[in-house]
Design a protein around this motif. Structure first.
Motif, PDB file in Angstrom:
ATOM      1  N   THR A   1      66.443  36.640  65.876  1.00 59.80           N
ATOM      2  CA  THR A   1      66.703  35.443  66.656  1.00 59.80           C
ATOM      3  C   THR A   1      68.013  34.849  66.164  1.00 59.80           C
ATOM      4  O   THR A   1      68.181  34.648  64.960  1.00 59.80           O
ATOM      5  N   GLY A   2      68.922  34.586  67.067  1.00 62.48           N
ATOM      6  CA  GLY A   2      70.212  34.022  66.665  1.00 62.48           C
ATOM      7  C   GLY A   2      71.073  35.049  65.952  1.00 62.48           C
ATOM      8  O   GLY A   2      70.792  36.241  65.959  1.00 62.48           O
ATOM      9  N   GLU A   3      72.114  34.564  65.338  1.00 62.73           N
ATOM     10  CA  GLU A   3      73.053  35.426  64.621  1.00 62.73           C
ATOM     11  C   GLU A   3      72.672  35.513  63.149  1.00 62.73           C
ATOM     12  O   GLU A   3      72.448  34.481  62.509  1.00 62.73           O
ATOM     13  N   PRO A   4      72.620  36.721  62.595  1.00 54.42           N
ATOM     14  CA  PRO A   4      72.442  36.824  61.148  1.00 54.42           C
ATOM     15  C   PRO A   4      73.611  36.144  60.437  1.00 54.42           C
ATOM     16  O   PRO A   4      74.732  36.105  60.963  1.00 54.42           O
ATOM     17  N   VAL A   5      73.347  35.601  59.269  1.00 51.95           N
ATOM     18  CA  VAL A   5      74.382  34.927  58.480  1.00 51.95           C
ATOM     19  C   VAL A   5      74.684  35.795  57.275  1.00 51.95           C
ATOM     20  O   VAL A   5      73.768  36.288  56.599  1.00 51.95           O
ATOM     21  N   MET A   6      75.978  35.998  56.988  1.00 53.80           N
ATOM     22  CA  MET A   6      76.374  36.822  55.854  1.00 53.80           C
ATOM     23  C   MET A   6      77.521  36.117  55.139  1.00 53.80           C
ATOM     24  O   MET A   6      78.425  35.584  55.777  1.00 53.80           O
ATOM     25  N   SER A   7      77.452  36.100  53.823  1.00 53.06           N
ATOM     26  CA  SER A   7      78.563  35.572  53.032  1.00 53.06           C
ATOM     27  C   SER A   7      78.881  36.582  51.930  1.00 53.06           C
ATOM     28  O   SER A   7      77.990  37.256  51.419  1.00 53.06           O
TER      29      SER A   7
ATOM     30  N   ALA B   1      73.398  47.577  64.951  1.00 56.10           N
ATOM     31  CA  ALA B   1      73.131  47.579  66.393  1.00 56.10           C
ATOM     32  C   ALA B   1      71.640  47.382  66.663  1.00 56.10           C
ATOM     33  O   ALA B   1      71.256  46.608  67.550  1.00 56.10           O
ATOM     34  N   ALA B   2      70.782  48.043  65.891  1.00 50.81           N
ATOM     35  CA  ALA B   2      69.345  47.913  66.068  1.00 50.81           C
ATOM     36  C   ALA B   2      68.874  46.503  65.743  1.00 50.81           C
ATOM     37  O   ALA B   2      68.043  45.930  66.444  1.00 50.81           O
ATOM     38  N   VAL B   3      69.415  45.942  64.673  1.00 51.44           N
ATOM     39  CA  VAL B   3      69.008  44.608  64.227  1.00 51.44           C
ATOM     40  C   VAL B   3      69.362  43.543  65.261  1.00 51.44           C
ATOM     41  O   VAL B   3      68.621  42.573  65.425  1.00 51.44           O
ATOM     42  N   SER B   4      70.438  43.736  65.981  1.00 51.03           N
ATOM     43  CA  SER B   4      70.843  42.705  66.947  1.00 51.03           C
ATOM     44  C   SER B   4      69.751  42.443  67.976  1.00 51.03           C
ATOM     45  O   SER B   4      69.638  41.336  68.481  1.00 51.03           O
TER      46      SER B   4
ATOM     47  N   MET C   1      83.899  42.722  41.533  1.00 56.68           N
ATOM     48  CA  MET C   1      82.592  43.022  42.069  1.00 56.68           C
ATOM     49  C   MET C   1      82.334  42.055  43.219  1.00 56.68           C
ATOM     50  O   MET C   1      82.677  40.880  43.150  1.00 56.68           O
ATOM     51  N   LEU C   2      81.714  42.572  44.281  1.00 51.22           N
ATOM     52  CA  LEU C   2      81.397  41.744  45.442  1.00 51.22           C
ATOM     53  C   LEU C   2      79.895  41.600  45.586  1.00 51.22           C
ATOM     54  O   LEU C   2      79.149  42.576  45.452  1.00 51.22           O
ATOM     55  N   VAL C   3      79.458  40.391  45.882  1.00 51.97           N
ATOM     56  CA  VAL C   3      78.057  40.120  46.174  1.00 51.97           C
ATOM     57  C   VAL C   3      78.007  39.648  47.627  1.00 51.97           C
ATOM     58  O   VAL C   3      78.670  38.676  47.994  1.00 51.97           O
ATOM     59  N   ALA C   4      77.230  40.356  48.431  1.00 49.29           N
ATOM     60  CA  ALA C   4      77.065  40.002  49.840  1.00 49.29           C
ATOM     61  C   ALA C   4      75.639  39.496  50.030  1.00 49.29           C
ATOM     62  O   ALA C   4      74.677  40.175  49.668  1.00 49.29           O
ATOM     63  N   LEU C   5      75.522  38.295  50.574  1.00 47.17           N
ATOM     64  CA  LEU C   5      74.219  37.673  50.815  1.00 47.17           C
ATOM     65  C   LEU C   5      74.025  37.513  52.317  1.00 47.17           C
ATOM     66  O   LEU C   5      74.919  37.025  53.016  1.00 47.17           O
ATOM     67  N   GLY C   6      72.862  37.931  52.798  1.00 45.51           N
ATOM     68  CA  GLY C   6      72.592  37.838  54.228  1.00 45.51           C
ATOM     69  C   GLY C   6      71.251  37.201  54.502  1.00 45.51           C
ATOM     70  O   GLY C   6      70.367  37.157  53.643  1.00 45.51           O
ATOM     71  N   ARG C   7      71.098  36.703  55.737  1.00 50.23           N
ATOM     72  CA  ARG C   7      69.860  36.054  56.147  1.00 50.23           C
ATOM     73  C   ARG C   7      69.726  36.214  57.657  1.00 50.23           C
ATOM     74  O   ARG C   7      70.677  35.983  58.399  1.00 50.23           O
TER      75      ARG C   7
END
Length: 97
Positions: free
Chosen positions: A83-89, A76-79, A1-7
């Motif tokens: 502000t800055g680059e979204p962070v994803m792990s 594409a819309a979110v970019s 199972m994968l958990v993806a966290l973004g901010r």
């Protein structure tokens, strides 16, 4: 199972548009094969910060999600709305079942 966290932090004046885009992609994604959970929320201390928590059955399910036109359109819309680059792990975790 994968958990993806973004901010990601909404650019000034764009929080509502960012939240609307997240709502739209969420509604479409939750029924995807292999999607266990797909949630966006805002940080309680920083209301312009949007966080995401995604849980996927496996890498194949996440890859299929990332290949969807709606996902590419959302990214594409979110970019232009953050502000800055979204962070994803991404974390590979054992299935609790």
């Amino acid at each position: 199972m994968l958990v993806a966290l973004g901010r990601a932090a909404a650019a000034p004046g764009h929080r509502t548009r960012l939240v609307d885009a997240a709502r739209a992609v969420t509604a479409a994604t939750r029924s995807d094969d292999g999607c266990i959970s797909y949630v966006f929320a805002t940080d309680l201390d920083e209301p312009d910060v949007v966080v995401s928590v995604e849980v996927w059955r496996d890498q194949g399910a996440l890859d299929a999600h990332m290949a969807h036109d709606r996902t590419r359109e959302f990214l594409a819309a979110v970019s232009g709305l953050v502000t800055g680059e979204p962070v994803m792990s991404i974390h590979d975790v054992p299935d609790p079942a």
